[in-house]
Structures are given as structure tokens and as C-alpha cells.
Design an enzyme around this catalytic site. Structure first.
Site, PDB file in Angstrom:
ATOM      1  N   ASN A 189       0.847  -1.202   0.000  1.00 26.13           N
ATOM      2  CA  ASN A 189       0.000   0.000   0.000  1.00 26.13           C
ATOM      3  C   ASN A 189       0.881   1.249   0.000  1.00 26.13           C
ATOM      4  O   ASN A 189       2.100   1.157  -0.039  1.00 26.13           O
ATOM      5  CB  ASN A 189      -0.942  -0.017   1.209  1.00 26.13           C
ATOM      6  CG  ASN A 189      -0.161  -0.125   2.503  1.00 26.13           C
ATOM      7  OD1 ASN A 189       0.635   0.738   2.829  1.00 26.13           O
ATOM      8  ND2 ASN A 189      -0.364  -1.220   3.242  1.00 26.13           N
TER       9      ASN A 189
ATOM     10  N   LYS B 280     -10.859  -3.391  19.250  1.00 27.37           N
ATOM     11  CA  LYS B 280      -9.480  -3.838  19.475  1.00 27.37           C
ATOM     12  C   LYS B 280      -8.991  -3.521  20.893  1.00 27.37           C
ATOM     13  O   LYS B 280      -7.800  -3.639  21.179  1.00 27.37           O
ATOM     14  CB  LYS B 280      -8.559  -3.202  18.423  1.00 27.37           C
ATOM     15  CG  LYS B 280      -8.982  -3.513  16.976  1.00 27.37           C
ATOM     16  CD  LYS B 280      -7.904  -3.144  15.960  1.00 27.37           C
ATOM     17  CE  LYS B 280      -8.433  -3.268  14.542  1.00 27.37           C
ATOM     18  NZ  LYS B 280      -7.380  -3.251  13.528  1.00 27.37           N
TER      19      LYS B 280
ATOM     20  N   LYS C 143       8.710 -17.580 -10.185  1.00 28.32           N
ATOM     21  CA  LYS C 143       8.009 -16.470 -10.828  1.00 28.32           C
ATOM     22  C   LYS C 143       6.821 -16.995 -11.641  1.00 28.32           C
ATOM     23  O   LYS C 143       6.977 -17.944 -12.424  1.00 28.32           O
ATOM     24  CB  LYS C 143       8.996 -15.729 -11.745  1.00 28.32           C
ATOM     25  CG  LYS C 143       8.413 -14.480 -12.343  1.00 28.32           C
ATOM     26  CD  LYS C 143       9.417 -13.795 -13.248  1.00 28.32           C
ATOM     27  CE  LYS C 143       8.716 -12.703 -14.034  1.00 28.32           C
ATOM     28  NZ  LYS C 143       9.489 -12.248 -15.162  1.00 28.32           N
TER      29      LYS C 143
ATOM     30  N   ASP D 152      -4.364  -6.312   5.244  1.00 24.88           N
ATOM     31  CA  ASP D 152      -5.365  -7.181   5.868  1.00 24.88           C
ATOM     32  C   ASP D 152      -5.380  -8.566   5.226  1.00 24.88           C
ATOM     33  O   ASP D 152      -5.819  -9.526   5.840  1.00 24.88           O
ATOM     34  CB  ASP D 152      -6.758  -6.549   5.742  1.00 24.88           C
ATOM     35  CG  ASP D 152      -6.910  -5.358   6.687  1.00 24.88           C
ATOM     36  OD1 ASP D 152      -6.373  -5.433   7.809  1.00 24.88           O
ATOM     37  OD2 ASP D 152      -7.547  -4.357   6.293  1.00 24.88           O
TER      38      ASP D 152
HETATM   39  N1  CTP Z   1      -3.729  -3.301  12.135  1.00 20.95           N
HETATM   40  C1  CTP Z   1      -3.016  -4.377  12.596  1.00 20.95           C
HETATM   41  N2  CTP Z   1      -3.066  -5.572  11.934  1.00 20.95           N
HETATM   42  C2  CTP Z   1      -3.807  -5.701  10.820  1.00 20.95           C
HETATM   43  C3  CTP Z   1      -4.543  -4.615  10.342  1.00 20.95           C
HETATM   44  C4  CTP Z   1      -4.470  -3.413  11.022  1.00 20.95           C
HETATM   45  O1  CTP Z   1      -2.354  -4.261  13.611  1.00 20.95           O
HETATM   46  N3  CTP Z   1      -3.820  -6.867  10.193  1.00 20.95           N
HETATM   47  C5  CTP Z   1      -3.687  -2.025  12.890  1.00 20.95           C
HETATM   48  C6  CTP Z   1      -3.059  -0.875  12.142  1.00 20.95           C
HETATM   49  O2  CTP Z   1      -1.680  -0.788  12.413  1.00 20.95           O
HETATM   50  C7  CTP Z   1      -3.812   0.314  12.690  1.00 20.95           C
HETATM   51  C8  CTP Z   1      -5.165  -0.231  13.029  1.00 20.95           C
HETATM   52  O3  CTP Z   1      -5.006  -1.651  13.126  1.00 20.95           O
HETATM   53  O4  CTP Z   1      -3.252   0.787  13.904  1.00 20.95           O
HETATM   54  C9  CTP Z   1      -6.248   0.087  12.028  1.00 20.95           C
HETATM   55  O5  CTP Z   1      -6.043  -0.506  10.822  1.00 20.95           O
HETATM   56  P1  CTP Z   1      -7.221  -0.706   9.738  1.00 20.95           P
HETATM   57  O6  CTP Z   1      -6.682  -1.622   8.702  1.00 20.95           O
HETATM   58  O7  CTP Z   1      -7.715   0.617   9.303  1.00 20.95           O
HETATM   59  O8  CTP Z   1      -8.349  -1.342  10.591  1.00 20.95           O
HETATM   60  P2  CTP Z   1      -9.282  -2.513  10.352  1.00 20.95           P
HETATM   61  O9  CTP Z   1      -9.770  -2.852  11.711  1.00 20.95           O
HETATM   62  O10 CTP Z   1      -8.580  -3.568   9.591  1.00 20.95           O
HETATM   63  O11 CTP Z   1     -10.525  -1.908   9.573  1.00 20.95           O
HETATM   64  P3  CTP Z   1     -10.913  -1.716   8.043  1.00 20.95           P
HETATM   65  O12 CTP Z   1      -9.999  -2.549   7.219  1.00 20.95           O
HETATM   66  O13 CTP Z   1     -12.297  -2.148   8.045  1.00 20.95           O
HETATM   67  O14 CTP Z   1     -10.755  -0.238   7.818  1.00 20.95           O
END
Ligand code: CTP
Length: 398
Positions: free
Chosen positions: A206, A337, A285, A275
Site C-alpha cells: 500500500n 481492538k 516467478k 489485511d
Molecule cells: N492493524 C493491525 N493488523 C492488521 C490490520 C491493522 O495491527 N492486520 C492495525 C493498524 O496498524 C492500525 C489499526 O489496526 O493501527 C487500524 O487498521 P485498519 O486496517 O484501518 O483497521 P481494520 O480494523 O482492519 O478496519 P478496516 O480494514 O475495516 O478499515
């Protein structure tokens, strides 16, 4: 914020002292300026008076006009948390190195117990002159600091090393003087993106630059914390006095954070963790074919959710980078969380988001508090987040 004396000596770079004074004021420092006679040939006291909001001191014998301090050079020297000599001419460096104190600025430097930094600016040949270098060495040995000049075009028409450091670089020395209010705290910060391998040459990632997390780590270390920075791939410079644990994937980051968790007082999760990851990372590859391709993804562990579940006494701060319904989404994450704080920003806004140097954050606390910060440089925003963490830490450890 510090009490800063900016001492201006007579060189063409004196005009940059005006920018420095303005910058220091914006950063919240109290500034008083002292000018030598020669400095006043280049800029006027009125300029610095206007920018600093304080009278400008130009003479040892100004005492009747300004009854503020009984003995002016001693009063000013006592007031200062730091003195910056901007610019520092070869003459002034030589004078102080040899113990002369025949005007207000040199007497103040002599009387100062606070750190004094010189920002030399002169022709490159003058700067390279062994006498000037010897005087600089004398001052360094005596504990004075230097903000070295840089290479560049000089006022005399030549180019070389002698151009004064920028006002930003000069102002940065104040960071090193900051009070050590986070001493004794162990802070784990995560930063940057993660990379999820598709095959040996491709990955999913990202736009995270790591700037926010690195700023938090840097400021926390400046304030005396013991800092571990678990970082995904980022081109940010490694901050001084920070232990960096480089990682690639979300699972690497998870393992690294788990290892640090039991000894952490605070975890700040600024990383943009993927995620999802490809269900299988191909060992070789992947070759293209004529048809389309489907990549199957599976969920990565939610690191922050795991930290929330296994929390003992750690303070947890998460980040929510949102494009819509910022407050609602942020509060949802705060609760789900088990966080103490969530720092939320709308990444569609002009001043916030990936790769920017500024951020506009609203912090929601588990106690219902809402702290809406203005648009700030990421360093300043980092400090405000750390202030909130420190408040909670102090309240818990009373
Ligand atoms: N985070 C994490 N591990 C993941 C995803 C996110 O520790 N696998 C942490 C990020 O570092 C950040 C917080 O969670 O501090 C929010 O991340 P985000 O991806 O926005 O939250 P989600 O709960 O995954 O929500 P969504 O994808 O629905 O926005």
C-alpha cells in the site's frame, strides 16, 4: 518549549536569522535576539523585534533603556535555555575561542551556562583557513556546539563549503535539548507498509511511507524513551537512538511485535498492515498466460486486535486511516481492538495521509475523550500523541 537567544553577527547570512526567529516563534519557543554592531549593517533590530515580539539587545550599555535585568548580559544568559549564534562569522568564532568579551553578545556567550551553538557562514576559503578551523576545534573542545555550513553558492560569487545551514537545520538542534519526559518508558512503534509476496518478484502493498511512525519513534527517543521501531519497507532515515526491527510481511510484523510485547509499556501501531495476503506465494516467478488471472487472498492476523486481547498494563494506540465516516469507524476500532487511543485521520484531506509531511489527527480515548489536533507537521503531531500517552501513563503509575 525553550527560551532561546539568537545572537546575530555581521555576515550576509544575517538575513536568514530573521527566518530562524520566525520559525522558532511558530514552534512555540520564546526568542530574544542580540545583535552585534556589524549585524546591524545587514538587517535592522526592528525586523528581529517584530518577528520575536521582544526587544532586541544591541549594546552592553543598554541597561537604562531596559530595566528588566539588573545586569543585562548576566540576566539574558540566565534566561536562556539555549543560545544560537546565527550566523557565526570567522571574527566572532575567533573572538570567543580566545576569550574576548567586549560586547553584549560575547559577554553573554561567556556568561552562558546553557548550551551554545554556532552556525558558521563565510567564504569557503575563509572557512577552510587553518586558523578558523583551529578556533572551531578550540570551541568544540570547550563543549560548544556547531551546526556545520553546507556546500552551496556563496554571496561572494564562488561556491563551496561555507553556506550557512538552513534555519530548519539550525532549529532542529533544539530537539536535542528537549526535556526527557519519557525516560523510563519502553515504547514499541510500528511503521510503514507490509509486503505480501505473490511470487519471488511480486508483492501486494500500500501507499504508506512510514513518515508518521518514524516521526513518533524519533520524537519518543528524543524525549528519552527506550524505543523499538518495527518497520515495514520504508525509505525514511533511521532515527538516532532507536532500535529498528525491519520486517516485510504482516506475519513478520506480528512475530516481531509479539516478541516485544511483554516488555513494552506502550505500543503505537502506525503501520499500514495488509489485511490480506496471497493464499499461496509461488516459489517461482508466475509466468503470464493469455487468459485472466485470479489471485486468491486470505486474511492476515490482526496484530492490534491480538495486542488488545492480550493486554496486561500496556497502553495501546492504534491508527485509523479512513476515507469516510471517520469518527464512527475510528470509535468502532477503539472498542473492537480494546485500545486506549485511536488516532484517526481522513486520508482524503489535503493535509493528511500517505507520503505527506503534515497530518490532521483526531484522537479518541477509551475514556470518551476527544482531542482534535490542528494540521501539524508529522513531528509535532507525534509529540502531541506522545503527550496523551504520557498523561495516561502518569495517571496509571501515580
Ligand atoms: N492493524 C493491525 N493488523 C492488521 C490490520 C491493522 O495491527 N492486520 C492495525 C493498524 O496498524 C492500525 C489499526 O489496526 O493501527 C487500524 O487498521 P485498519 O486496517 O484501518 O483497521 P481494520 O480494523 O482492519 O478496519 P478496516 O480494514 O475495516 O478499515
Amino acid at each position: 518549549m525553550a527560551n532561546v537567544i539568537v545572537g546575530v553577527t555581521g555576515g550576509i547570512a544575517a538575513y536568514k536569522a530573521a527566518e530562524l526567529v520566525s520559525l522558532l516563534g511558530k514552534q512555540g519557543h520564546a526568542v530574544r535576539c542580540i545583535m552585534t554592531d556589524a549585524a546591524q549593517q545587514f538587517i535592522t533590530p526592528l525586523t528581529l523585534q517584530t518577528l520575536s515580539g521582544n526587544p532586541v539587545y544591541t549594546s552592553l550599555f543598554q541597561i537604562q533603556e531596559s530595566p528588566e535585568w539588573q545586569v543585562e548580559h548576566i540576566g539574558l544568559a540566565r534566561w536562556a535555555d539555549c543560545m544560537l549564534i546565527v550566523p557565526a562569522t570567522a571574527d566572532f568564532i575567533g573572538k570567543v575561542a580566545h576569550g574576548f568579551a567586549d560586547d553584549l553578545l560575547s559577554t553573554c556567550v561567556m556568561a552562558a551556562t546553557a548550551p551554545v551553538f554556532f552556525a558558521p557562514a563565510m567564504n569557503d576559503q575563509m572557512y577552510a583557513n587553518p586558523l578558523v578551523q583551529r578556533n572551531i576545534a578550540i570551541l568544540r573542545d570547550a563543549g560548544y556546539g556547531f551546526i556545520d555550513p553546507v556546500e552551496g553558492n556563496l554571496a561572494c560569487g564562488t561556491s563551496g563549503k561555507g553556506k550557512m545551514a538552513s534555519p530548519q537545520q539550525i532549529a532542529a538542534v533544539l530537539e536535542t535539548l528537549r526535556k526527557q519526559d519519557l525516560q523510563g518508558m519502553r515504547i514499541v512503534v510500528t511503521a510503514g507498509p507490509t509486503r505480501e509476496a505473490v511470487d519471488p518478484v511480486r508483492y501486494i502493498t500500500n501507499h504508506s511511507s512510514g513518515k508518521m511512525g518514524y516521526a513518533i519513534a524519533r520524537q519518543a527517543a528524543n524525549r528519552g524513551a527506550d524505543v523499538v521501531l518495527v518497520s515495514g519497507p520504508s525509505s525514511q532515515a533511521v532515527p538516532a537512538n532507536v532500535t529498528v526491527v525491519p520486517v516485510q510481511s504482516a506475519r513478520d510484523m506480528f512475530a516481531a511485535v509479539q516478541e516485544q510485547y511483554s516488555s513494552a509499556d506502550v505500543v503505537i501501531k502506525a503501520a499500514a498492515v495488509a489485511d490480506y495476503r496471497p493464499k499461496t506465494a509461488a516459489a517461482q516467478k508466475i509466468k503470464k498466460s493469455d487468459g485472466d488471472m485470479v489471485l486468491e487472498l486470505e486474511r492476515n492476523p490482526d496484530i492490534l486486535a491480538w495486542l488488545g486481547e492480550h493486554k496486561q498494563n500496556q497502553i495501546l494506540m492504534g491508527f485509523a486511516a479512513e476515507t469516510n465516516d471517520v469518527q464512527q469507524n475510528a470509535l468502532g476500532k477503539l472498542q473492537r481492538k480494546h485500545l486506549d487511543f485511536i488516532a484517526a485521520n481522513d486520508v482524503t484531506q489535503q493535509h493528511s495521509g500517505f507520503g505527506k509531511d503534515t497530518n490532521q489527527i483526531t484522537v479518541y480515548g477509551a475514556d470518551g475523550s476527544v482531542t482534535a489536533l490542528p494540521v501539524l507537521a508529522k513531528e509535532d503531531a507525534a509529540d502531541r500523541l506522545l503527550d496523551l500517552v504520557l498523561q495516561l501513563y502518569q495517571a496509571r503509575n501515580k
